[in-house]
Design an enzyme around this catalytic site. Structure first.
Site, PDB file in Angstrom:
ATOM      1  N   TYR A  38       6.207  -0.313   5.083  1.00  0.00           N
ATOM      2  CA  TYR A  38       6.744   0.609   6.161  1.00  0.00           C
ATOM      3  C   TYR A  38       7.514   1.695   5.784  1.00  0.00           C
ATOM      4  O   TYR A  38       8.146   2.584   6.433  1.00  0.00           O
ATOM      5  CB  TYR A  38       7.261  -0.326   7.110  1.00  0.00           C
ATOM      6  CG  TYR A  38       6.350  -0.993   8.093  1.00  0.00           C
ATOM      7  CD1 TYR A  38       5.816  -2.265   7.393  1.00  0.00           C
ATOM      8  CD2 TYR A  38       6.078  -0.540   9.324  1.00  0.00           C
ATOM      9  CE1 TYR A  38       4.737  -2.861   8.448  1.00  0.00           C
ATOM     10  CE2 TYR A  38       5.115  -1.227   9.981  1.00  0.00           C
ATOM     11  CZ  TYR A  38       4.713  -2.475   9.590  1.00  0.00           C
ATOM     12  OH  TYR A  38       3.652  -3.236  10.414  1.00  0.00           O
TER      13      TYR A  38
ATOM     14  N   LYS B 182       3.520 -13.996   0.430  1.00  0.00           N
ATOM     15  CA  LYS B 182       2.258 -14.036  -0.279  1.00  0.00           C
ATOM     16  C   LYS B 182       2.586 -14.041  -1.905  1.00  0.00           C
ATOM     17  O   LYS B 182       1.889 -13.234  -2.679  1.00  0.00           O
ATOM     18  CB  LYS B 182       1.275 -13.111   0.386  1.00  0.00           C
ATOM     19  CG  LYS B 182      -0.113 -12.900  -0.295  1.00  0.00           C
ATOM     20  CD  LYS B 182      -0.763 -13.890   0.277  1.00  0.00           C
ATOM     21  CE  LYS B 182      -2.229 -14.090  -0.208  1.00  0.00           C
ATOM     22  NZ  LYS B 182      -3.271 -15.353   0.224  1.00  0.00           N
TER      23      LYS B 182
ATOM     24  N   ASP C 144       5.280  -8.417  11.072  1.00  0.00           N
ATOM     25  CA  ASP C 144       4.740  -7.851  12.215  1.00  0.00           C
ATOM     26  C   ASP C 144       3.631  -8.361  12.740  1.00  0.00           C
ATOM     27  O   ASP C 144       3.304  -8.831  13.735  1.00  0.00           O
ATOM     28  CB  ASP C 144       4.547  -6.376  11.995  1.00  0.00           C
ATOM     29  CG  ASP C 144       4.121  -5.493  12.942  1.00  0.00           C
ATOM     30  OD1 ASP C 144       4.120  -5.647  14.228  1.00  0.00           O
ATOM     31  OD2 ASP C 144       3.505  -4.509  12.615  1.00  0.00           O
TER      32      ASP C 144
END
Ligand code: NAD
Length: 339
Positions: A124, A172, A229
């Protein structure tokens, strides 16, 4: 003294939802002095920007804001106003509680999750460019020790303050070894400072499957920005959808409360969408202001109206075409009556 609060109606369905929420909050008897500020697609023509300076100045001065959703054009056009507000004010922690409200049609009863999303970095930061126009593009993902440490600490402090038992770091790191590897390393370090709260970690894809099948195994989830999100919308789906999912953005001495959902533009002006998510965001704001009893009354009133199932919007009916569904303002009226 009334609370001076910045009120941002937003665009799309935002103004209707904020109007409904404002009426509910005022019906608690808590006094507000609303500082109404316009932002979003609707003010572009007048101000030349979707985020005029007075909006940020107002939040900096009042230190607390209630905000409706704001549209972001997809693919082209101006950058997200929502992300810009969070970054400009360093609202680093995005809290999105997802708890089943009896009466809402769901697959699993008694889900109670809190998603804590890092709000300032990751993908972001929005640094991306064409490498070869129309052929290849590149985006930069930043993860820092500082931002990871403070978001994981926020998750543990939240767990402690709210009697939660477990914090799960979601990542991840098997693929993104440098970025999510750092996030996970820092999460493990911070976890060591909270021996009273259990800690584990999960790879995000596995976590999504487990949340759908066994959401009870999880409690507080802490995630980097994009993963937070996505997983928070999944968590909203578990408890009945975006119409019931509240949110809060916290920084140092500042907070902005807003629903998880966006501006749902196709329903603009139709008095149709569910005000619950925005009203419960208002209840989170009441708690932040120390108005615990009023916050609880709002939550109880929302729960009573949903449990009765009569004065609820289309998304809370087992059949979404149910002609008995009521509109946004009618549901707010029922909540005010229940107060
Ligand atoms: P959205 O959340 O606006 O809507 C997706 C769907 O969820 C809707 O079509 C509707 O079916 C359902 N929904 C959403 N809110 C609801 C409510 N209150 N009651 C009942 N159902 C509801 O997501 P989108 O369509 O992907 O995004 C629309 C715009 O909102 C985009 O421009 C996006 O960038 C923006 N957005 C803003 C915010 C924010 O302001 N913080 C957050 C997410 C998306």
């Amino acid at each position: 003294m009334p609370y001076r609060v910045t009120l941002i109606p937003g665009d799309g369905t935002g103004p209707e939802l904020i109007a409904a929420t404002r009426r509910v909050l005022e019906a608690t008897g808590v006094a507000f002095d609303w500082d109404v500020q316009e932002a979003g697609a609707d003010v572009m023509d007048r101000y030349g920007t979707p985020l005029p300076d007075p909006v940020l100045d107002s939040i900096r001065t009042n230190k607390v804001a209630l905000k409706g959703p704001i549209t972001t054009p997809i693919g082209t056009g101006f950058r997200s106003v929502n992300v810009a507000i969070r970054k400009a004010l360093d609202l680093y922690a995005n809290l999105r509680p997802a708890r089943t409200i009896p009466g809402v049609p769901v697959c699993h009863q008694h889900v109670d999750l809190a998603v804590v999303r890092e709000n300032t970095e990751g993908l972001y930061i929005g640094i991306e460019h064409d490498v070869i126009p129309n052929e290849a593009a590149e985006s930069i993902r930043i993860i820092t020790r500082r931002a990871s440490e403070r978001i994981v600490r926020f998750a543990f402090e939240y767990a402690r303050a709210n009697g939660r038992r477990l914090v799960t770091a979601v990542h991840k790191a098997n693929i993104l070894k440098a970025t999510d590897g750092l996030f996970l390393k820092v999460a493990r370090e911070v976890a060591g400072q909270y021996p009273d709260i259990e800690f584990n970690d999960r790879i995000v894809d596995n976590l999504c499957m487990q949340l759908v099948q066994r959401p009870y195994e999880y409690d507080v989830l802490v995630l980097p920005n994009l993963l937070g999100d996505i997983v928070s919308d999944l968590a909203s789906g578990l408890v009945g959808g975006l119409g019931v999912a509240p949110g809060a953005n916290y920084g140092a001495g500042l907070a902005v409360f807003e629903p998880v959902h966006g501006s749902a533009p196709k329903y603009t002006g139709m008095n149709k969408v569910n005000p619950t998510a925005t009203i419960l965001s208002g209840a989170l704001m009441l708690r932040y202001l120390g108005e615990i009893e009023a916050a609880q009354r709002v939550q109880n009133a929302v729960a009573a109206v949903i449990a009765e199932g009569k004065h609820v919007t289309y998304d809370l009916k087992p059949n979404r075409d149910d002609p008995g569904a009521v509109g946004t303002q009618d549901m707010a009226d029922a909540i005010i009556a229940a107060l």
